[in-house]
Design a protein around this motif. Sequence first.
Motif, mmCIF file in Angstrom:
data_model
loop_
_atom_site.group_PDB
_atom_site.id
_atom_site.type_symbol
_atom_site.label_atom_id
_atom_site.label_comp_id
_atom_site.label_asym_id
_atom_site.label_seq_id
_atom_site.Cartn_x
_atom_site.Cartn_y
_atom_site.Cartn_z
ATOM 1 N N GLU A 39 2.280 8.496 -6.162
ATOM 2 C CA GLU A 39 1.358 9.593 -6.455
ATOM 3 C C GLU A 39 1.969 10.940 -6.068
ATOM 4 N N GLU A 40 1.333 12.008 -6.522
ATOM 5 C CA GLU A 40 1.757 13.366 -6.163
ATOM 6 C C GLU A 40 1.237 13.710 -4.772
ATOM 7 N N TRP A 41 2.136 14.174 -3.895
ATOM 8 C CA TRP A 41 1.769 14.545 -2.530
ATOM 9 C C TRP A 41 2.429 15.868 -2.180
ATOM 10 N N PRO A 42 1.853 16.587 -1.216
ATOM 11 C CA PRO A 42 2.505 17.818 -0.764
ATOM 12 C C PRO A 42 3.901 17.516 -0.207
ATOM 13 N N GLU A 43 4.720 18.533 -0.127
ATOM 14 C CA GLU A 43 6.106 18.357 0.308
ATOM 15 C C GLU A 43 6.242 17.948 1.769
ATOM 16 N N ASN A 44 5.172 18.008 2.546
ATOM 17 C CA ASN A 44 5.246 17.622 3.952
ATOM 18 C C ASN A 44 4.764 16.190 4.207
ATOM 19 N N VAL A 45 4.596 15.395 3.125
ATOM 20 C CA VAL A 45 4.207 13.987 3.245
ATOM 21 C C VAL A 45 5.396 13.137 2.796
ATOM 22 N N PHE A 46 5.801 12.213 3.665
ATOM 23 C CA PHE A 46 6.953 11.361 3.407
ATOM 24 C C PHE A 46 6.537 9.900 3.525
ATOM 25 N N THR A 95 -8.052 -12.926 -1.987
ATOM 26 C CA THR A 95 -8.991 -12.172 -1.141
ATOM 27 C C THR A 95 -8.486 -10.753 -0.908
ATOM 28 N N LEU A 96 -7.216 -10.617 -0.541
ATOM 29 C CA LEU A 96 -6.673 -9.282 -0.300
ATOM 30 C C LEU A 96 -6.424 -8.519 -1.598
ATOM 31 N N GLU A 97 -6.041 -9.218 -2.662
ATOM 32 C CA GLU A 97 -5.873 -8.547 -3.953
ATOM 33 C C GLU A 97 -7.184 -7.888 -4.383
ATOM 34 N N LYS A 98 -8.292 -8.550 -4.115
ATOM 35 C CA LYS A 98 -9.608 -8.029 -4.510
ATOM 36 C C LYS A 98 -9.945 -6.728 -3.786
ATOM 37 N N VAL A 99 -9.637 -6.645 -2.494
ATOM 38 C CA VAL A 99 -10.004 -5.458 -1.704
ATOM 39 C C VAL A 99 -8.854 -4.448 -1.594
ATOM 40 N N PHE A 100 -7.686 -4.790 -2.143
ATOM 41 C CA PHE A 100 -6.530 -3.905 -2.036
ATOM 42 C C PHE A 100 -6.809 -2.495 -2.562
ATOM 43 N N PRO A 101 -7.456 -2.331 -3.726
ATOM 44 C CA PRO A 101 -7.748 -0.962 -4.179
ATOM 45 C C PRO A 101 -8.595 -0.168 -3.179
ATOM 46 N N ASP A 102 -9.506 -0.831 -2.500
ATOM 47 C CA ASP A 102 -10.314 -0.163 -1.476
ATOM 48 C C ASP A 102 -9.452 0.250 -0.280
ATOM 49 N N PHE A 103 -8.501 -0.603 0.081
ATOM 50 C CA PHE A 103 -7.590 -0.287 1.186
ATOM 51 C C PHE A 103 -6.722 0.920 0.832
ATOM 52 N N VAL A 104 -6.242 0.945 -0.395
ATOM 53 C CA VAL A 104 -5.430 2.088 -0.846
ATOM 54 C C VAL A 104 -6.269 3.362 -0.816
ATOM 55 N N GLU A 105 -7.499 3.297 -1.296
ATOM 56 C CA GLU A 105 -8.373 4.477 -1.314
ATOM 57 C C GLU A 105 -8.712 4.935 0.104
ATOM 58 N N LEU A 106 -9.000 4.012 0.990
ATOM 59 C CA LEU A 106 -9.282 4.357 2.378
ATOM 60 C C LEU A 106 -8.065 5.041 3.018
ATOM 61 N N THR A 107 -6.890 4.527 2.715
ATOM 62 C CA THR A 107 -5.658 5.123 3.241
ATOM 63 C C THR A 107 -5.423 6.502 2.626
ATOM 64 N N ARG A 108 -5.669 6.633 1.346
ATOM 65 C CA ARG A 108 -5.525 7.931 0.672
ATOM 66 C C ARG A 108 -6.423 8.974 1.345
ATOM 67 N N ARG A 109 -7.663 8.593 1.642
ATOM 68 C CA ARG A 109 -8.586 9.510 2.324
ATOM 69 C C ARG A 109 -8.094 9.855 3.722
ATOM 70 N N CYS A 118 0.840 -1.200 0.000
ATOM 71 C CA CYS A 118 0.000 0.000 0.000
ATOM 72 C C CYS A 118 0.878 1.255 0.000
ATOM 73 N N MET A 119 1.905 1.273 0.836
ATOM 74 C CA MET A 119 2.813 2.414 0.884
ATOM 75 C C MET A 119 3.476 2.619 -0.467
ATOM 76 N N GLN A 120 3.920 1.546 -1.107
ATOM 77 C CA GLN A 120 4.587 1.652 -2.404
ATOM 78 C C GLN A 120 3.642 2.218 -3.468
ATOM 79 N N THR A 121 2.393 1.820 -3.419
ATOM 80 C CA THR A 121 1.396 2.326 -4.366
ATOM 81 C C THR A 121 1.176 3.817 -4.174
#
Length: 154
Positions: free
Chosen positions: A30-37, A131-145, A23-26
């Motif tokens: 992406e583009e993030w503000p300079e204060n996100v590492f 099972t996790l591959e199927k929900v992985f995009p949702d996990f990434v989106e939840l983390t992005r939010r 998830c972190m690698q994904t």
Amino acid sequence: MKTLLVMGIGNILLRDEGVGVYCMQTLQKEEWPENVFFADGGTFTQDLFYLFEKYDHLLVLDAVRGGKEPGSMYRLEEKDLVHNKKQQVSLHDIDLLDSLRMAELLGSKPTLTVMGIEPQEIAWEMGMTPTLEKVFPDFVELTRREIHKILSTF
């Protein structure tokens, strides 16, 4: 300017155990503000306390065994890990809490949020289970939010 560290924790050699790192690698692409590492915390988070002095908030991405169906997602704060006796805490979460305590002793402890997902299988094999591959995009989106939510508090 306040700073956020997004840290993937886990072992990519152990199937679903690596979901936090994936998830972190994904998100890192992406583009993030300079204060996100972003950082790969591996599995031995006890030695990472020296990193925490640079950040105001720590967002950990990890496989979490909470007793729900595989693929279930969790949002936890430090108090949830410390005070919830029913929560099965993985070894790296225990190490992470120790690292936070050490950072606090040094005078710079970030706020902790954990985004977790219930693993289906932890075994010596690379890649997530279907099972996790199927929900992985949702996990990434939840983390992005969650990242955007944290940034809105700065």
